[in-house]
Design an enzyme around this catalytic site. Structure first.
Site, PDB file in Angstrom:
ATOM      1  N   MET A 271      72.283  46.204  44.831  1.00 21.55           N
ATOM      2  CA  MET A 271      73.494  46.820  44.337  1.00 21.55           C
ATOM      3  C   MET A 271      74.018  45.976  43.192  1.00 21.55           C
ATOM      4  O   MET A 271      74.076  44.764  43.269  1.00 21.55           O
ATOM      5  CB  MET A 271      74.571  46.880  45.419  1.00 21.55           C
ATOM      6  CG  MET A 271      75.727  47.751  44.962  1.00 21.55           C
ATOM      7  SD  MET A 271      77.262  47.385  45.768  1.00 21.55           S
ATOM      8  CE  MET A 271      77.959  46.229  44.627  1.00 21.55           C
TER       9      MET A 271
ATOM     10  N   ARG B   6      25.877  32.095  32.758  1.00 19.79           N
ATOM     11  CA  ARG B   6      25.140  32.930  33.712  1.00 19.79           C
ATOM     12  C   ARG B   6      23.927  33.506  32.994  1.00 19.79           C
ATOM     13  O   ARG B   6      24.067  34.479  32.242  1.00 19.79           O
ATOM     14  CB  ARG B   6      26.016  34.068  34.221  1.00 19.79           C
ATOM     15  CG  ARG B   6      27.181  33.654  35.113  1.00 19.79           C
ATOM     16  CD  ARG B   6      28.008  34.887  35.435  1.00 19.79           C
ATOM     17  NE  ARG B   6      28.932  34.717  36.535  1.00 19.79           N
ATOM     18  CZ  ARG B   6      30.259  34.588  36.394  1.00 19.79           C
ATOM     19  NH1 ARG B   6      30.787  34.595  35.183  1.00 19.79           N
ATOM     20  NH2 ARG B   6      31.027  34.462  37.454  1.00 19.79           N
TER      21      ARG B   6
ATOM     22  N   ARG C 243      23.171  27.940  34.539  1.00 19.06           N
ATOM     23  CA  ARG C 243      22.786  28.278  35.911  1.00 19.06           C
ATOM     24  C   ARG C 243      21.506  29.099  35.901  1.00 19.06           C
ATOM     25  O   ARG C 243      21.362  30.034  35.095  1.00 19.06           O
ATOM     26  CB  ARG C 243      23.909  29.067  36.571  1.00 19.06           C
ATOM     27  CG  ARG C 243      23.616  29.335  38.037  1.00 19.06           C
ATOM     28  CD  ARG C 243      24.744  30.068  38.691  1.00 19.06           C
ATOM     29  NE  ARG C 243      24.825  31.439  38.193  1.00 19.06           N
ATOM     30  CZ  ARG C 243      25.813  32.272  38.535  1.00 19.06           C
ATOM     31  NH1 ARG C 243      26.788  31.852  39.307  1.00 19.06           N
ATOM     32  NH2 ARG C 243      25.817  33.497  38.080  1.00 19.06           N
TER      33      ARG C 243
ATOM     34  N   GLU D 139      29.144  27.483  46.946  1.00 20.49           N
ATOM     35  CA  GLU D 139      29.706  28.840  47.041  1.00 20.49           C
ATOM     36  C   GLU D 139      29.397  29.495  48.379  1.00 20.49           C
ATOM     37  O   GLU D 139      29.593  30.690  48.549  1.00 20.49           O
ATOM     38  CB  GLU D 139      29.246  29.697  45.856  1.00 20.49           C
ATOM     39  CG  GLU D 139      27.752  29.732  45.625  1.00 20.49           C
ATOM     40  CD  GLU D 139      27.362  30.536  44.390  1.00 20.49           C
ATOM     41  OE1 GLU D 139      28.179  31.333  43.886  1.00 20.49           O
ATOM     42  OE2 GLU D 139      26.217  30.391  43.942  1.00 20.49           O
TER      43      GLU D 139
ATOM     44  N   SER E 150      29.702  22.570  41.429  1.00 14.19           N
ATOM     45  CA  SER E 150      30.644  23.504  40.814  1.00 14.19           C
ATOM     46  C   SER E 150      31.017  24.538  41.878  1.00 14.19           C
ATOM     47  O   SER E 150      30.144  25.223  42.426  1.00 14.19           O
ATOM     48  CB  SER E 150      29.984  24.185  39.611  1.00 14.19           C
ATOM     49  OG  SER E 150      30.896  25.088  39.038  1.00 14.19           O
TER      50      SER E 150
ATOM     51  N   GLY F 206      31.867  27.761  43.365  1.00 10.71           N
ATOM     52  CA  GLY F 206      31.793  29.184  43.012  1.00 10.71           C
ATOM     53  C   GLY F 206      32.713  29.919  43.961  1.00 10.71           C
ATOM     54  O   GLY F 206      32.293  30.420  45.004  1.00 10.71           O
ATOM     55  N   THR F 207      33.973  29.978  43.588  1.00 11.15           N
ATOM     56  CA  THR F 207      34.959  30.501  44.541  1.00 11.15           C
ATOM     57  C   THR F 207      34.920  32.021  44.684  1.00 11.15           C
ATOM     58  O   THR F 207      35.542  32.558  45.589  1.00 11.15           O
ATOM     59  CB  THR F 207      36.371  30.040  44.142  1.00 11.15           C
ATOM     60  OG1 THR F 207      36.511  30.195  42.728  1.00 11.15           O
ATOM     61  CG2 THR F 207      36.580  28.588  44.506  1.00 11.15           C
ATOM     62  N   ASN F 208      34.175  32.697  43.803  1.00 10.79           N
ATOM     63  CA  ASN F 208      34.021  34.149  44.012  1.00 10.79           C
ATOM     64  C   ASN F 208      33.196  34.388  45.271  1.00 10.79           C
ATOM     65  O   ASN F 208      33.611  35.095  46.187  1.00 10.79           O
ATOM     66  CB  ASN F 208      33.317  34.807  42.820  1.00 10.79           C
ATOM     67  CG  ASN F 208      34.051  34.586  41.516  1.00 10.79           C
ATOM     68  OD1 ASN F 208      35.261  34.416  41.518  1.00 10.79           O
ATOM     69  ND2 ASN F 208      33.328  34.582  40.406  1.00 10.79           N
ATOM     70  N   ASP F 209      32.012  33.777  45.296  1.00  9.39           N
ATOM     71  CA  ASP F 209      31.164  33.946  46.479  1.00  9.39           C
ATOM     72  C   ASP F 209      31.731  33.212  47.684  1.00  9.39           C
ATOM     73  O   ASP F 209      31.615  33.671  48.811  1.00  9.39           O
ATOM     74  CB  ASP F 209      29.738  33.457  46.184  1.00  9.39           C
ATOM     75  CG  ASP F 209      28.913  34.550  45.512  1.00  9.39           C
ATOM     76  OD1 ASP F 209      28.909  35.679  46.041  1.00  9.39           O
ATOM     77  OD2 ASP F 209      28.299  34.280  44.467  1.00  9.39           O
TER      78      ASP F 209
HETATM   79  C1  PEP Z   1      31.099  32.409  42.003  1.00  5.45           C
HETATM   80  O1  PEP Z   1      30.512  32.903  42.953  1.00  5.45           O
HETATM   81  O2  PEP Z   1      32.265  31.996  42.069  1.00  5.45           O
HETATM   82  C2  PEP Z   1      30.435  32.301  40.699  1.00  5.45           C
HETATM   83  C3  PEP Z   1      31.032  31.703  39.682  1.00  5.45           C
HETATM   84  O3  PEP Z   1      29.242  32.910  40.559  1.00  5.45           O
HETATM   85  P1  PEP Z   1      29.083  34.491  40.329  1.00  5.45           P
HETATM   86  O4  PEP Z   1      30.442  35.047  40.098  1.00  5.45           O
HETATM   87  O5  PEP Z   1      28.189  34.630  39.173  1.00  5.45           O
HETATM   88  O6  PEP Z   1      28.468  34.893  41.620  1.00  5.45           O
HETATM   89 MG    MG Z   2      28.335  33.122  42.834  1.00  5.25          MG
END
Ligand code: PEP
Ligand code: MG
Length: 890
Positions: A107, A574, A630, A758, A777, A779-782
């Protein structure tokens, strides 16, 4: 006795600026302004603790509150010489909400509270202006009924419109006091009809109604949504501010306005703002009348023919200008202020840190540090790292041809291009389908926040530089053109018309937030400028940060961009992306179809020179800086055609039988390819691939070193390792090839072999793995995908539900889940260091470009973050801020 109410006014206050948790931002700053001796209408703040009490105790108030409110009202009365509820000499007040941070959706404001059938007469007598008194009363009924009683605003507008039509009026200003009296009766009848109760006449009932509405609005849907989007806990609560009314609508010597102590769009050190003569606060923001400039310089720059405040009220202006400067040096930051002039007398109604564009934030921070008002470290902390994104976005090429449809206000800079949509839900839908959209609205409201988030840019046909659209877009860093008055929007037909031309939903338009132009079609854009203030702040950030910033890049173009943006190397190249090029994919497919190691070697031999050339170029561009390459990571089926049509086409091009191709594709297909035959697992099955890639890397290192005269020290990275032995097997091949190439070339190559961390197992067994790996390194995506067991490719379909139900706060693929994934990172880092002290560690997942994740990486002690080239400056600033924070935290 507990204190629930804090008074202010007449050069003193019970509160102060550092009490914003208790008094809310608005209340704390009103107290501070009073303490500074500035002209603030007297008032009081009911604390946020009352709000918390209210919700903890079945929506009731503390017992002492009523008496404390009465006493505080009495104090306002004493200072103003009036009495709340008195029929002869009534005190009128405003009631406003005010949380710790300003929060749209709550409000907002009730003005003129205390007016009723009796007191309105006293106001008419005292002001000698019956028209003013009755206009104020009808505004009060309308506002109060809308925000407190829930009777919709437009029902009142309708009554007014019909009255005007029947009496041949076009403007509100044409209505006389007697006209307003008629309207007031109709308004009251409407309330009676809608609520089955009369409009409250008792000022006490009015004020408690308004206080209750403020606390009630803390839990309304819009406020809840806003809190969720901005991580604001419900436990903070809101305060209520009650203040003696001052009137900007008491004739031609009265005015009301808003201003920034510096230009919020450019950061220029000049008072910037808008005001209206003979108006009340909401008129400026509502965009109903076009406001006037405050300074003469701004009026001239805007080519406005309406006089500035500086010329119409020079004395009030001079005082205001002085106050603005005083506030800025007191708060050591640009301020956003609201003021009212009542019959020549200036009153300050609010001050707070002003929202600004990234460009302005940058300029203001650098200017203030150069002037010694703040330190360089403070300057670095003043600019939101994510907001830099705005500056890294394109602007319209000045040489491009512009088909200008209309010019509105340059409300938020940057240029944007996209398909037209006319409502926020459609903007969200289109964005989900990866379309760029421009959200076109007559005006926006807090209900449009999600659409504004989803859109590339925002266009409105009404409202000034301080309208909702303008303020919110600037905060979000979205380009916005507001108040494009010549444009007509028809929501029902979903069209936008201007100058005899009509554009439908889906038609492409461009907006230029720097000039306010609306353009047909898409227009050529330019890359952003990285020197000047930007360069200065980056220098200060670079001098402060501990972590290095690298980029994820695999093409020469990306590598160059990364270097321009200040990347200190490549953290992830990559290599698979290099195989998708036309001419290469064929050799890749041959390799995949080959059934023997020899067959694969033949195909790989075709790829070797191309791959080597890629690396030479990247090494050259990055000369003097580390490059992490990589080895092949994705499952092989990604390289094969998928549809029957593509299969036939590829089979023919390759001169192979389509059935054979189909069989191979079938054997390669996996249920969970991201958990399948990929990463180092491929390199173990097909060591020839690792050998070819290693050879390309080392030969390129030799060639690039020769060309640039500087040694190249490649870092070869093995993906998806979970078991030390996996790394050992692949590393053995890499080392063997290195030896061969060195012997052939007769030179020594210094190189490192390391691994991605990762997989959860890799983090847990990092001590063992560090026995072989020379660097890590993350790999925080995986790592996020495998820690949660949530697919990174299609989690979007349900993560929204999770966020909505409060199961997770943020998408873990965007910002690191500190408790889970982050814990694994900490374990991995610790265990890795226990075996190889000082082992180099970085992060190369998407999180490497996210400021909050970067902050976390600082606490883990990583050596570098690696992110996409366009995010490099953001990461540089975020890393500096993280370092400063870590130092502060000790
Ligand atoms: C990951 O997994 O964080 C990464 C950097 O590798 P990609 O995204 O290529 O699997
Ligand atoms: Mg990866």
């Amino acid at each position: 006795m507990a204190k629930w109410v804090y008074s202010f006014g007449d050069g003193k206050a019970e509160g102060a600026a550092d009490m914003r948790n208790l008094l809310g931002g608005k209340g704390a700053n009103l107290a501070e302004m009073s303490n500074l001796g500035l002209p603030v209408p007297p008032g009081f703040t009911i604390t946020t603790e009352v709000c918390t009490y209210y919700y903890d105790n079945g929506q009731t108030y503390p017992a002492e509150l009523a008496a404390q409110v009465d006493e505080a009202l009495g104090q306002i009365g004493a200072l103003t010489g009036r009495t709340f509820g008195d029929a002869k000499n009534p005190l009128l007040v405003s009631v406003r909400s005010g949380a710790r941070t300003s929060m749209p959706g709550m409000m907002d404001t009730v003005l003129n509270l205390g007016l009723n059938d009796e007191t309105v007469g006293a106001v008419a007598d005292e002001s000698g202006d019956a028209r003013f008194a009755y206009d104020s009363y009808r505004r009060f009924i309308q506002m109060y009924s809308d925000v407190v009683l829930g009777v919709e605003h437009h029902s009142f507008e309708e009554i007014l419109e019909i009255f005007k039509e029947n009496n041949g009026y076009t403007l509100d200003t044409e209505l006389t006091a007697d006209d307003w009296k008629v309207i007031i009766e109709r308004f009251k009848a409407l309330v009676q009809e809608e609520l089955d109760e009369p409009f409250p006449q008792d000022p006490k009932a009015q004020i408690w109604g308004a206080i209750g509405a403020v606390f009630g609005s803390w839990m309304n849907q819009r406020a809840k949504t806003y809190r969720r989007l901005h991580d604001i806990p419900a436990s903070w609560g809101t305060a209520v501010n009650v203040q003696a009314m001052v009137f900007g609508n008491m004739g031609e010597s009265s005015a009301t306005g808003v201003a920034f102590t510096r230009d919020p769009a450019t950061g220029e050190n000049a008072l910037y703002g808008e005001f209206l003569v003979n108006a009340q606060g909401e008129d400026v923001v509502a965009g109903i009348r076009t406001p006037q400039n405050i300074t003469e310089a701004a009026r001239i720059a805007a080519k406005s023919d309406k006089p500035s405040l500086e010329t119409v009220m020079p004395e009030a202006f001079a005082e205001f200008d002085g106050i603005c400067q005083k506030l800025e040096s007191h708060y050591r930051d640009m301020q956003d202020v609201e003021f009212t002039i009542e019959r020549g007398k200036l009153w300050m109604l609010q001050t707070r840190s002003g929202k600004r564009t990234a460009r302005a934030a940058l300029k203001i921070a650098v200017d203030m540090a150069n002037d010694g008002l703040i330190t360089k470290d403070e300057a670095v902390l003043r600019v939101g790292a994510s907001a830099l994104d705005q500056l890294l976005h394109p602007t319209i090429d000045p040489d491009a041809k512009r088909d200008v449809l209309a010019t509105g206000l340059p409300a938020s800079p940057g240029a944007a291009c996209g398909e037209l949509v006319f409502n926020s839900d459609e903007a969200v839908e289109a964005a989900a389908a990866e379309k760029n959209v421009i959200l076109a609205r007559v005006e926006t409201s807090p209900e449009d926040i999600h659409g504004m988030h989803a859109a590339q840019g925002i266009l409105t046909t009404r409202g000034g530089m301080t309208s909702h659209a303008a303020v919110v877009a600037r905060g979000m860093g979205k380009p916005c053109v507001s108040g494009a008055g010549s444009v007509r929007i028809d929501y029902r037909a979903e069209t936008l018309s201007v100058g005899g031309r009509t554009f439908k939903r889906g038609d492409i338009v461009t907006i230029d937030g720097a000039t306010g132009q609306v353009l047909a079609g898409s227009v050529a854009m330019l890359k952003p400028e990285l020197t000047g203030d930007f360069g200065t702040l980056m220098e200060w950030a670079d001098a402060t940060r501990r972590m290095k910033v690298r980029a994820n890049a695999e093409t020469p173009k990306d590598a160059r961009t990364a270097r321009e943006f200040g990347a200190e190397g490549i953290g992830l190249c990559r290599t698979e992306h290099m195989f998708f090029d036309e001419g290469r994919i064929l050799a890749m497919r041959e390799m995949i179809l080959a059934e023997t190691p020899e067959g694969r070697r033949t195909a790989l031999a075709k790829l070797l020179p191309m791959q080597r050339q890629d690396f030479i170029e990247i090494f050259e561009i990055m000369h003097g800086l580390p490059v992490t390459i990589r080895l092949l990571d994705p499952p092989l089926h990604e390289f094969l055609p998928h549809t029957d049509e593509e299969m036939a086409e590829v089979a023919e091009a390759m001169g192979v039988d389509v059935e054979r191709l189909r069989r191979r594709a079938h054997t390669l297909s996996e249920f969970n390819p991201m958990l399948g035959h990929r990463g180092c697992r491929l390199l173990i099955s097909f060591p020839e691939v690792a050998e070819m890639q290693a050879r390309a890397i080392f030969e390129a290192a030799v060639a690039a070193a020769k060309k640039t005269g500087a040694p190249v020290e490649p870092e070869v990275m093995v993906p998806l390792v979970g078991i030390k032995k996996e790394l050992d097997v692949v590393k053995e091949r890499i080392d063997a090839v290195a030896k061969e190439v060195m012997a052939e070339a007769g030179v020594t190559i210094v190189y490192q072999v390391g691994t991605m961390i990762e997989l959860p197992r890799a983090a847990l067994k990092a001590d063992e793995i560090a026995g072989s790996a020379e660097f890590f390194s993350f790999g925080t995506n995986d790592l996020t995908q495998t820690t949660f067991g949530i697919s990174r490719d299609d989690a979007g379909s349900f993560l929204g539900d999770y966020q909505q139900q409060g199961i997770i706060e943020q998408d873990p693929f965007v910002s690191i889940d500190r408790e889970g994934v982050g814990e694994l990172m900490k374990i991995g880092a610790e265990r890795g260091r226990s075996v190889r002290p000082g082992i180099k560690m970085g992060i190369c997942g998407e999180h490497g470009g996210d400021p909050s994740s970067i902050d976390f990486c600082e606490t883990v002690g990583l050596d570098y973050v690696s992110c996409s080239p366009y995010r490099v400056p953001i990461a540089r600033l975020a890393a500096a801020q993280a370092a400063l924070k870590a130092r502060q935290d000790g």
